[in-house]
Design an enzyme around this catalytic site. Structure first.
Site, PDB file in Angstrom:
ATOM      1  N   ASP A  24      43.555  41.491  43.203  1.00  0.00           N
ATOM      2  CA  ASP A  24      43.607  41.441  44.673  1.00  0.00           C
ATOM      3  C   ASP A  24      42.974  42.706  45.253  1.00  0.00           C
ATOM      4  OD1 ASP A  24      45.516  39.025  44.818  1.00  0.00           O
ATOM      5  OD2 ASP A  24      46.606  40.433  43.549  1.00  0.00           O
ATOM      6  N   ARG A 283      38.840  38.268  32.716  1.00  0.00           N
ATOM      7  CA  ARG A 283      40.010  37.528  33.191  1.00  0.00           C
ATOM      8  C   ARG A 283      40.016  37.495  34.730  1.00  0.00           C
ATOM      9  NH1 ARG A 283      44.696  42.194  32.202  1.00  0.00           N
ATOM     10  NH2 ARG A 283      44.779  42.782  34.403  1.00  0.00           N
ATOM     11  N   GLU A 285      39.718  37.347  38.509  1.00  0.00           N
ATOM     12  CA  GLU A 285      38.641  36.992  39.438  1.00  0.00           C
ATOM     13  C   GLU A 285      37.489  38.007  39.401  1.00  0.00           C
ATOM     14  OE1 GLU A 285      39.689  35.400  43.235  1.00  0.00           O
ATOM     15  OE2 GLU A 285      37.991  36.323  44.240  1.00  0.00           O
ATOM     16  N   ASP A 286      37.792  39.267  39.628  1.00  0.00           N
ATOM     17  CA  ASP A 286      36.683  40.222  39.786  1.00  0.00           C
ATOM     18  C   ASP A 286      35.936  40.468  38.472  1.00  0.00           C
ATOM     19  OD1 ASP A 286      35.269  42.071  41.615  1.00  0.00           O
ATOM     20  OD2 ASP A 286      35.983  43.573  40.197  1.00  0.00           O
ATOM     21  N   SER A 287      36.647  40.640  37.368  1.00  0.00           N
ATOM     22  CA  SER A 287      35.933  40.890  36.098  1.00  0.00           C
ATOM     23  C   SER A 287      35.176  39.631  35.669  1.00  0.00           C
ATOM     24  CB  SER A 287      36.894  41.366  35.008  1.00  0.00           C
ATOM     25  OG  SER A 287      37.905  40.425  34.754  1.00  0.00           O
TER      26      SER A 287
END
Ligand code: TRH
Length: 392
Positions: A24, A283, A285-287
């Site tokens: 987040d 894993r 969202e961002d990565s």
């Protein structure tokens, strides 16, 4: 009556509630920096958990109520009814308000938004999903039930008609200029592995499939070098290596497998781990997004949701990413991703025999994804259109 003139500089408030882990705040921090650095916006980021934030940016002091980093004002958002230092009279309301992932804005802030002479552009930045319905819902308005305010849903996505995903303008140039040998010496303390080795980065949640996979790497016919940022899967690697913990600086070997534990680095330095590896396990969202821009084969550990709501999202991402592959390679990627997410047993040899195709697909996919436009740029364009219509 005077017509309000357009703001010379756009002020933007982003509200972020940290549910868990780093995704987040990871997405919000990246968006905030990009809006400030690339679009000249004045950004304030309200975050309820500065400890998670500190892991991504060491300059953030969890004890401070207000501070600045990377050109972004950071406010510790600790009282749900208040935002920032002002009270309901002096509250500064921005031109653009981004409510990340459906977090609830402070009621005094919403009331003040309704009273502002020029109503702010209010966006609800949703979680990323590659599902088809996303394009239909992207930019749908939702009028407020009590105030004369309209909130618009802004949906990240992997396909046309969505908000896209975040990508900094300089990212590709930085990737191309990456000094692999220097990175290995500085971050792992050893020379970069020779070409016959396969370098795997492993950023994942706890995963029952890891023991079997580590055993396959141990028994592999050529060397596997594993890079493990300290985190939720470190305990399983430690158990496999027969050591009490696998924390930053530790390393160990079993058979063909050599593993190195890395410290958690600040967010702008995370990409280098992906560039330094041949295949990336990512894993959340961002990565997951960064792995796509890294143009390397990758395996996604999706954030698990109740009732297996995440599984259609996994398949939707596969439908985009694996789409250009020949059938055998596509099926093998799907089998491996499913197994890594709880359905079946991962078969490394079956997956990695497609390595040349996967490399090519990773590069092609990044080009396709870039055609959707970067999320920050798409958001700025949308806001500019709204502000223009407000002035008519
Ligand atoms: O941490 P995540 O699992 O995050 C989430 C959250 O669980 C969230 O609640 C959920 O909704 C979302 O996933 C889908 O994974 P993610 O999104 O990849 O975020 C990790 C961030 O940490 C990302 O910005 C990269 C960063 N990172 C570093 O900055 N340094 C590091 O060393 C590592 C390993 C990661």
């Amino acid at each position: 009556m005077t017509t309000p003139s357009p703001p010379s500089e756009i002020a933007c408030d982003i509200f972020c509630e940290v549910i868990d882990n780093f995704g987040d705040i990871g997405v919000c921090w990246r968006l905030a920096r990009q809006l400030a650095a690339e679009h000249g916006w004045e950004v304030r980021l309200f975050v309820d958990d500065l400890k998670a934030f500190h892991a991504l940016c060491r300059d953030v002091d969890p004890a401070l109520a207000r501070q600045e980093a990377a050109g972004v004002v950071i406010e510790h958002w600790h009282e749900p009814s208040r935002a920032g230092r002002g009270d309901s009279v002096t509250l500064q309301i921005a031109d653009v308000v981004v409510e990340a992932f459906g977090c609830e804005l402070p009621s005094v802030y919403v009331a003040a938004m309704a009273e502002r002479e020029r109503r702010p552009v209010w966006l609800n930045l949703e979680y990323l999903s590659a599902e088809d319905w996303v394009a239909d819902f992207h930019l749908r308005p939702s009028p407020h039930p009590r105030y004369p305010l309209v909130k618009t849903f802004f949906f990240p996505g992997l396909g046309p008609g969505t908000g896209g995903v975040l990508k900094e303008r300089a990212l590709d140039a930085e990737r191309l200029a990456f000094d692999r040998d220097g990175w290995w010496r500085e971050h792992v303390g050893v020379a970069a592995p020779a070409a016959e080795s396969t370098v795997v980065s492993l950023f994942a949640y706890e995963n029952p499939a890891i023991d079997g996979l580590l055993a396959q790497w141990r028994d592999a016919s050529s060397p596997i070098v594993l890079l493990v940022p300290e985190g939720r899967i470190s305990g399983a690697v430690a158990r496999f290596l027969g050591v009490p913990a696998f924390s930053a600086g530790a390393s160990g070997s079993r058979g063909s497998l050599r593993a190195h534990a890395l410290g958690f680095v600040e967010q702008p330095r995370f990409d280098a781990l992906l560039w330094a590896s041949d295949v990336n396990f990512v894993r959340g969202e961002d990565s997951f997004v960064r792995a796509q821009w890294a143009q390397k084969p990758f395996v996604w550990h999706i954030y698990p949701q109740s009732d297996d709501a995440h599984l259609p999202k996994l398949d939707a991402a596969l439908a985009h990413y694996a789409n250009g592959l020949p059938d055998a390679a596509r099926d093998s990627v799907a089998r491996f991703w499913h197994a890594w997410n709880g359905a079946g047993t991962p078969d490394w040899a079956d997956f990695w025999r497609h390595r040349p195709l996967l490399n090519q697909r990773a590069a092609d996919w990044a080009t396709e994804l870039a055609s959707v436009g970067d999320l920050a740029g798409n958001l700025v364009r949308h806001v500019a259109e709204i502000l223009k219509t407000q002035l008519k």
